[in-house]
Design a protein around this motif. Structure first.
Motif, PDB file in Angstrom:
ATOM      1  N   GLU A 189     -15.348  -4.744 -39.766  1.00  0.00           N
ATOM      2  CA  GLU A 189     -14.657  -5.990 -39.674  1.00  0.00           C
ATOM      3  C   GLU A 189     -14.373  -6.218 -38.187  1.00  0.00           C
ATOM      4  O   GLU A 189     -14.416  -7.408 -37.590  1.00  0.00           O
ATOM      5  N   THR A 190     -13.954  -5.085 -37.351  1.00  0.00           N
ATOM      6  CA  THR A 190     -13.487  -5.382 -36.094  1.00  0.00           C
ATOM      7  C   THR A 190     -14.670  -5.844 -35.130  1.00  0.00           C
ATOM      8  O   THR A 190     -14.521  -6.812 -34.405  1.00  0.00           O
ATOM      9  N   ILE A 191     -15.978  -5.193 -35.514  1.00  0.00           N
ATOM     10  CA  ILE A 191     -16.885  -5.796 -34.315  1.00  0.00           C
ATOM     11  C   ILE A 191     -17.743  -7.231 -34.873  1.00  0.00           C
ATOM     12  O   ILE A 191     -18.040  -8.025 -34.041  1.00  0.00           O
ATOM     13  N   ASP A 192     -17.216  -7.502 -36.313  1.00  0.00           N
ATOM     14  CA  ASP A 192     -17.704  -8.785 -36.892  1.00  0.00           C
ATOM     15  C   ASP A 192     -17.057  -9.823 -36.102  1.00  0.00           C
ATOM     16  O   ASP A 192     -17.298 -10.827 -35.911  1.00  0.00           O
ATOM     17  N   LEU A 193     -15.813  -9.624 -35.785  1.00  0.00           N
ATOM     18  CA  LEU A 193     -14.939 -10.383 -35.031  1.00  0.00           C
ATOM     19  C   LEU A 193     -14.886 -10.440 -33.708  1.00  0.00           C
ATOM     20  O   LEU A 193     -14.376 -11.310 -33.114  1.00  0.00           O
TER      21      LEU A 193
END
Length: 317
Positions: free
Chosen positions: A234-238
């Motif tokens: 989720e971190t890299i998705d955001l």
């Protein structure tokens, strides 16, 4: 009528499990082969319950209510009698677990789920050949389990889907956050992720790029702030305008190039490496202060849990 759990092995992890289950409304029977160990853990559980109450983490209950659900058992058979779940937290020795699990499978009710807290042994290594092997799994917590809700549910090749479904149900009901694995692998999920980070940390220290305290600072003041409420995917998705595919297009080459250097392993016990780490840590925390600092850690975890609960209510998960 409350369900019953048998806690087999009453060290740090076992007593944490006892409090977690009791807080979740279960009746708890604690047993340990070492004389007096279960009774000592019960006394320490009182301190844990008081601390949780002061932190507002007993789900609106009083310490006495939670502690009233915990008792010690005189023998293994009594602890297992009527249990719907068994949580084993014995030493990480394969021969010890194999012998113990033969007894657990023999004595536990046929309907009981049998879970192990092991962090180093895959479930097939100590459940193969048991008549009730389909009801056995690893239910590995992070320490301490009454403060860190993550629990890894790891099946052996013969663990039944119904056992896994029941495990998810039980862990969620007592407030834990299950990580459900499709099959077993050494280290499970958490230790494999933690191991990758530690390997890189030791490389950076050994090669003189950063000291132990700087590596710790990069995590606690950087990565951990995001990771305390969302994971790496989720971190890299955001972290890219177009989401995860955009992030990969922008940054995969950087990680690919770093990966080449990361294949070289540093021996953690090599004198030139170990002395760097030991000198830094002992300068910052003498050995006789470890217990005091562990209590500080638990209080910080309680504060973080309160904040996460409040944020979930105010902002959402």
């Amino acid at each position: 009528m409350a369900e019953k759990v048998a806690i087999v092995g009453c060290g740090l992890v076992g007593r944490g499990w006892a409090v977690a289950f009791a807080r979740g409304g279960w009746d708890v029977a604690m047993w340990d082969p070492v004389e007096g160990a279960a009774e000592k853990s019960l006394e320490l559980a009182r301190t844990i319950a008081d601390d949780l109450h002061q932190a507002g983490l007993l789900q609106g209950q009083q310490p006495a209510e939670v502690l009233a659900r915990i008792r010690t058992a005189p023998d293994l058979a009594t602890a297992l009698d009527g249990a719907a779940w068994m949580q084993e937290s014995a030493p990480e020795k394969l021969d010890v677990k194999q012998e113990l699990w033969r007894e657990l499978d023999r004595l536990a009710p046929a309907t009981a789920v049998l879970g192990s807290s092991t962090s180093a042994l895959v479930p097939s290594s100590f459940t193969e050949g048991l008549p009730g092997k389909e009801r056995c799994l690893v239910s590995h917590p992070l320490n301490p389990p009454h403060l860190i809700p993550c629990v890894e549910l790891v099946p052996a090749p013969w663990t039944s889907p119904e056992t896994m479904r029941r495990a998810v149900e039980v862990m969620a009901a007592i407030g834990q956050k299950p990580v459900v694995m499709g099959r077993e692998i050494d280290g499970f999920v958490v230790n494999r992720l933690q191991g990758a980070l530690m390997e890189e940390g030791f490389r950076l220290v050994a090669d003189g790029f950063a000291g132990p305290e700087d590596v710790d600072a990069a995590v606690k003041h950087g990565l951990a702030l995001r990771w305390s409420f969302m994971g790496p995917f989720e971190t890299i998705d955001l972290n890219a305008p177009g989401g995860i595919a955009d992030y990969i297009a922008r940054f995969q080459h950087m990680y690919r190039e770093m990966h080449v250097d990361q294949q070289r392993r540093v021996d953690w016990e090599a004198p030139e490496v170990l002395q760097k780490v030991l000198a830094d840590r002992r300068a910052r925390l003498p050995l006789d202060k470890l217990a005091e600092r562990s209590r500080w850690r638990d209080r910080r975890l309680m504060a973080l849990l309160r904040q996460k609960q409040a944020s979930s209510q105010e902002i959402g998960d």
